[in-house]
Design an enzyme around this catalytic site. Sequence first.
Site, short mmCIF file in Angstrom:
data_model
loop_
_atom_site.label_atom_id
_atom_site.label_comp_id
_atom_site.label_asym_id
_atom_site.label_seq_id
_atom_site.Cartn_x
_atom_site.Cartn_y
_atom_site.Cartn_z
N THR A 1 -6.63 -8.70 9.35
CA THR A 1 -6.99 -10.05 9.77
C THR A 1 -7.01 -10.14 11.29
O THR A 1 -7.84 -10.83 11.88
CB THR A 1 -6.01 -11.07 9.18
OG1 THR A 1 -6.00 -10.92 7.75
CG2 THR A 1 -6.42 -12.48 9.52
N LYS B 1 -1.22 -5.25 -1.77
CA LYS B 1 -1.32 -3.84 -2.15
C LYS B 1 0.00 -3.42 -2.78
O LYS B 1 1.06 -3.95 -2.44
CB LYS B 1 -1.63 -2.96 -0.93
CG LYS B 1 -2.95 -3.29 -0.25
CD LYS B 1 -3.23 -2.33 0.91
CE LYS B 1 -3.61 -0.97 0.40
NZ LYS B 1 -4.02 -0.05 1.51
N TYR C 1 10.37 -4.37 21.40
CA TYR C 1 10.06 -5.78 21.56
C TYR C 1 11.28 -6.48 22.13
O TYR C 1 12.41 -6.19 21.72
CB TYR C 1 9.69 -6.40 20.20
CG TYR C 1 8.27 -6.93 20.11
CD1 TYR C 1 7.19 -6.18 20.59
CD2 TYR C 1 8.00 -8.16 19.51
CE1 TYR C 1 5.90 -6.66 20.47
CE2 TYR C 1 6.71 -8.64 19.39
CZ TYR C 1 5.66 -7.89 19.88
OH TYR C 1 4.37 -8.36 19.78
N ASP D 1 4.58 -6.11 9.27
CA ASP D 1 3.51 -5.17 8.95
C ASP D 1 3.33 -4.14 10.05
O ASP D 1 3.25 -2.93 9.80
CB ASP D 1 2.20 -5.91 8.66
CG ASP D 1 1.82 -6.92 9.73
OD1 ASP D 1 2.66 -7.27 10.59
OD2 ASP D 1 0.66 -7.39 9.71
N ASN E 1 -2.02 -11.13 4.88
CA ASN E 1 -2.59 -12.47 4.95
C ASN E 1 -3.65 -12.72 3.90
O ASN E 1 -3.83 -13.86 3.45
CB ASN E 1 -3.19 -12.70 6.35
CG ASN E 1 -2.12 -12.84 7.41
OD1 ASN E 1 -1.30 -13.74 7.37
ND2 ASN E 1 -2.12 -11.93 8.38
N GLY F 1 5.78 -8.61 13.95
CA GLY F 1 5.39 -8.68 12.55
C GLY F 1 5.90 -7.50 11.74
O GLY F 1 5.86 -6.35 12.21
#
Length: 244
Positions: free
Chosen positions: A129, A17, A98, A107, A13, A105
């Site tokens: 974040t 990198k 999930y 990430d 966000n 997400g």
Amino acid sequence: MTTPRKLWLDLGNTRLKYWLTEGEEIITSGAELHLQSPADLLLGLVDRFSNFQPSFVGVSSVLDSQANQRIKKSLKPLNTPIEFAQVLATSHGLITGYDHIEKLGIDRWLQVLALSGQQKKFCIVGCGTALTLDLLDDETHLGGYILPSFYLQREALAQGTRRVQVPDGAFSNLGAGRNTQDAVHHGILLGLVGAIEKLVRSDPTRELVLTGGDAVLIRYFLDIPNPITVEDDLLLRGLRRYFS
């Protein structure tokens, strides 16, 4: 035989990198704030990447599809295949915990993928974040938790209170605040550290792995018997494994 050179990108966000790798070796790495314009930042980096001559670009992006299209356009001068990682129900033996995998997400999932298959139990804490906590038992992702980060909590408190002024300050102490600024910052820190400790204290064998910009700060205040490590590039490890 020429050893393949590859570029790995982690678009979060607020930060970008990257790794430049040759075979298994990391040749160059870097991190930059993208100020919500990662495509523009990449335009400034593409000459550096071109000099490396990668044969493949693997991307993890938490951004929306429109932003990802701009990113692909920025990377087009590399003239090499570009692929975006996607959450999968199963991958490299990992079973994703999930109900609707499209809601998880990328990430978080790549961080879990990086550690799966070691016959260990982990709690993986993403200190970015948002503060994310994911439970992994060997190759089974059990699900997780999402909490507002230090700065999101401070911003919400500032917006939701009329009489409490919330200036910037350091998240550096768990002691009771003797002024409003310290009470806010110490309270937010206490809540996040306490949540992590509550989650893992009942099982001292569950290893705690922290990653992200605030990982070192949170690690300093944790007081639990569990093994604790800080992994700066856990997501990039997972991204490289995804495309292996």
